[in-house]
Design a protein around this motif. Structure first.
Motif, PDB file in Angstrom:
ATOM      1  N   GLU A   1      -8.097 -23.830  -2.735  1.00 40.14           N
ATOM      2  CA  GLU A   1      -6.703 -24.210  -2.493  1.00 40.14           C
ATOM      3  C   GLU A   1      -5.833 -22.980  -2.288  1.00 40.14           C
ATOM      4  N   CYS A   2      -4.848 -23.106  -1.400  1.00 42.35           N
ATOM      5  CA  CYS A   2      -3.821 -22.073  -1.322  1.00 42.35           C
ATOM      6  C   CYS A   2      -2.629 -22.543  -2.156  1.00 42.35           C
ATOM      7  N   ASP A   3      -1.550 -21.768  -2.183  1.00 42.85           N
ATOM      8  CA  ASP A   3      -0.440 -22.125  -3.076  1.00 42.85           C
ATOM      9  C   ASP A   3       0.390 -23.314  -2.573  1.00 42.85           C
ATOM     10  N   GLN A   4      -0.007 -23.881  -1.432  1.00 43.58           N
ATOM     11  CA  GLN A   4       0.678 -25.088  -0.945  1.00 43.58           C
ATOM     12  C   GLN A   4       0.065 -26.366  -1.522  1.00 43.58           C
ATOM     13  N   HIS A   5      -1.131 -26.244  -2.087  1.00 44.94           N
ATOM     14  CA  HIS A   5      -1.813 -27.387  -2.701  1.00 44.94           C
ATOM     15  C   HIS A   5      -1.914 -28.593  -1.770  1.00 44.94           C
TER      16      HIS A   5
ATOM     17  N   MET B   1      -8.151 -28.147   0.039  1.00 51.78           N
ATOM     18  CA  MET B   1      -8.857 -26.865   0.009  1.00 51.78           C
ATOM     19  C   MET B   1      -9.174 -26.413   1.428  1.00 51.78           C
ATOM     20  N   HIS B   2      -8.845 -25.157   1.720  1.00 49.95           N
ATOM     21  CA  HIS B   2      -9.218 -24.582   3.019  1.00 49.95           C
ATOM     22  C   HIS B   2     -10.695 -24.208   3.000  1.00 49.95           C
ATOM     23  N   LEU B   3     -11.426 -24.637   4.017  1.00 50.89           N
ATOM     24  CA  LEU B   3     -12.832 -24.228   4.129  1.00 50.89           C
ATOM     25  C   LEU B   3     -12.918 -22.742   4.481  1.00 50.89           C
TER      26      LEU B   3
ATOM     27  N   ARG C   1      -3.339 -29.019   9.536  1.00 55.65           N
ATOM     28  CA  ARG C   1      -2.503 -27.804   9.477  1.00 55.65           C
ATOM     29  C   ARG C   1      -1.802 -27.694   8.144  1.00 55.65           C
ATOM     30  N   CYS C   2      -1.777 -26.500   7.615  1.00 55.19           N
ATOM     31  CA  CYS C   2      -1.140 -26.238   6.323  1.00 55.19           C
ATOM     32  C   CYS C   2       0.043 -25.302   6.578  1.00 55.19           C
ATOM     33  N   PRO C   3       1.161 -25.512   5.885  1.00 49.68           N
ATOM     34  CA  PRO C   3       2.321 -24.634   6.096  1.00 49.68           C
ATOM     35  C   PRO C   3       2.040 -23.162   5.814  1.00 49.68           C
ATOM     36  N   CYS C   4       0.972 -22.870   5.079  1.00 51.12           N
ATOM     37  CA  CYS C   4       0.682 -21.467   4.759  1.00 51.12           C
ATOM     38  C   CYS C   4       0.259 -20.688   6.006  1.00 51.12           C
ATOM     39  N   GLY C   5      -0.155 -21.402   7.062  1.00 51.26           N
ATOM     40  CA  GLY C   5      -0.505 -20.725   8.302  1.00 51.26           C
ATOM     41  C   GLY C   5      -1.953 -20.281   8.408  1.00 51.26           C
ATOM     42  N   ARG C   6      -2.726 -20.491   7.356  1.00 51.87           N
ATOM     43  CA  ARG C   6      -4.145 -20.114   7.451  1.00 51.87           C
ATOM     44  C   ARG C   6      -4.835 -20.998   8.482  1.00 51.87           C
ATOM     45  N   PRO C   7      -5.733 -20.402   9.271  1.00 52.42           N
ATOM     46  CA  PRO C   7      -6.342 -21.178  10.358  1.00 52.42           C
ATOM     47  C   PRO C   7      -7.476 -22.091   9.894  1.00 52.42           C
TER      48      PRO C   7
END
Ligand SMILES: [Zn+2]
Length: 389
Positions: A200-204, A207-209, A263-269
């Motif tokens: 998980e990133c801090d946006q919860h 989980m990003h693979l 898509r997650c607001p954190c911007g991770r691809p």
């Protein structure tokens, strides 16, 4: 199959299964190497024969980096310039990968307390109270149990980060962790074979693979991809960094779901998964009302059990029917009140409802590596009729 063809599969011809097994038996919790080169770990063998895996120094560096990524994404910021007190409540069995990782990253900059989750709860609470961790890492069921201890006033720690791994993080466990420490927990998905898979990133938002390290295919029973929003039957993993033991489309029985909105607001691809069921849990096979057998997925039990005010639960299938174990039940809750909803859910699945017994126990039994699977079948494989081959 990996274990049957171990010597052929390992790309270093000097490595033999027999030597790996005897090396494993000598591990005593330090950072021991096989032949001065390889780190070895074993799975617990919950799905049958235990699996042995090994990594050369370059591969091991990636294993460590993949675990560290979870902390990094959460914003823990531990490292050479930032001291953090970390407590890890998991397996201290020397052949378990988390113990191997612990032994090779032991550092004065990140003082780590390692506790075996099979230890008595009272002693775990006492050691955590005196250590006062800033980062708490635990199996999901243990994170829940510790949250209950905190809320009851026996545990008095104030971690800035709580990580849960290796087991299903139920909605209730998440809620209680947040109530206990006013922090949303971070879920980590990892396996011995792959190391970190997702986090998980801090946006919860799920989980990003770790798509740069492992290709994770969510598939049905025929190995065909399932669309986002639907639970797969299993995953096929291809580990991009391992050369000593190449794993290509290696099957794991985890049932995961890709997020519908990737898509997650954190911007991770990296793509998101927003649900895992069946980690260390069995889909139960029950006689169907219409004849034959029906497979009851873990989520069916979660629908009822996640709302139960207990610090732990486990559904066990035996030859006599189902037994529901409850531990740490809040006062005033009647276990028998579960019978109706459970029977209704099972009937809705088309199952002939078996006898169901609810029992209170002081502790949920743990496996050899200290996990507490939520749903477990103790029927021999030959009797689990209706299970897909
Ligand atoms: Zn994100």
């Amino acid at each position: 199959m990996v274990m049957e063809h171990f010597d052929e599969l390992v790309t270093d011809p000097t490595v033999r299964l027999a030597d790996v097994e005897s090396h494993l038996a000598t591990l005593s919790g330090g950072d021991e190497l096989l032949g001065g080169r390889y780190r070895v770990a074993s799975t617990s063998g919950s799905t049958g024969r235990r699996g042995l895996f090994l990594w050369n120094p370059g591969e091991w560096a990636t294993v460590l980096a993949s675990y560290n990524r979870s902390f990094d994404w959460a914003g823990v910021g531990a490292g050479l310039t930032h001291r953090t007190r970390m407590a890890v409540v998991s397996s201290t069995t020397p052949w378990h990968q988390s113990a191997r990782v612990g032994a090779s990253v032991s550092s004065p900059w990140v003082p780590t307390l390692r506790i075996d989750s099979g230890d008595p709860l009272e002693s775990i609470v006492e050691r955590l109270n005196s250590f006062r961790p800033k980062v708490l890492v635990a199996y999901a069921s243990m994170a829940h149990l510790l949250a209950e201890e905190q809320l009851a006033g026996r545990l008095r720690i104030s971690p800035s980060f709580v990580f849960g791994s290796s087991e299903v993080f139920t909605a209730q466990a998440r809620r209680r962790v947040q109530e206990a420490w006013d922090k949303k927990p971070f879920e980590v998905y990892a396996a011995t074979e792959t190391a970190g898979i997702a986090s998980e990133c801090d946006q919860h938002r799920g989980m990003h693979l770790f798509e740069d390290l492992v290709i994770t295919e969510v598939v049905d029973e025929n190995n065909k991809p399932v669309p986002p929003g639907v639970y797969g039957e299993k995953v096929l993993v291809t580990v991009l960094f391992s050369r000593t033991m190449p794993l290509i489309r290696y099957e794991m029985s985890d049932s995961v779901r890709l997020a519908s909105s990737p898509r997650c607001p954190c911007g991770r691809p990296f793509a998101l998964i927003d649900g895992i069921q069946g980690r260390a849990e069995d889909a139960l096979s029950l006689p169907a009302a219409s004849g034959g057998y029906v497979s009851v997925q873990p989520i069916v039990f979660h629908r009822v059990m996640d709302a139960v005010p207990a610090s732990g639960w486990q559904v066990i299938q035996g030859s006599e029917g189902l037994t529901v174990l409850l531990s740490g039940v809040r006062e005033g809750f009647e276990g028998a009140s579960l019978l109706g909803p459970l029977r209704r859910e099972l009937a809705a699945q088309g199952a002939v409802v078996p006898p169901v017994e609810v029992r209170r126990v002081p502790n949920i039994p743990r496996t050899t590596v200290g996990k507490a699977p939520l749903i477990k079948s103790y029927l021999p494989a030959s009797e689990r009729l209706g299970r897909k081959p």
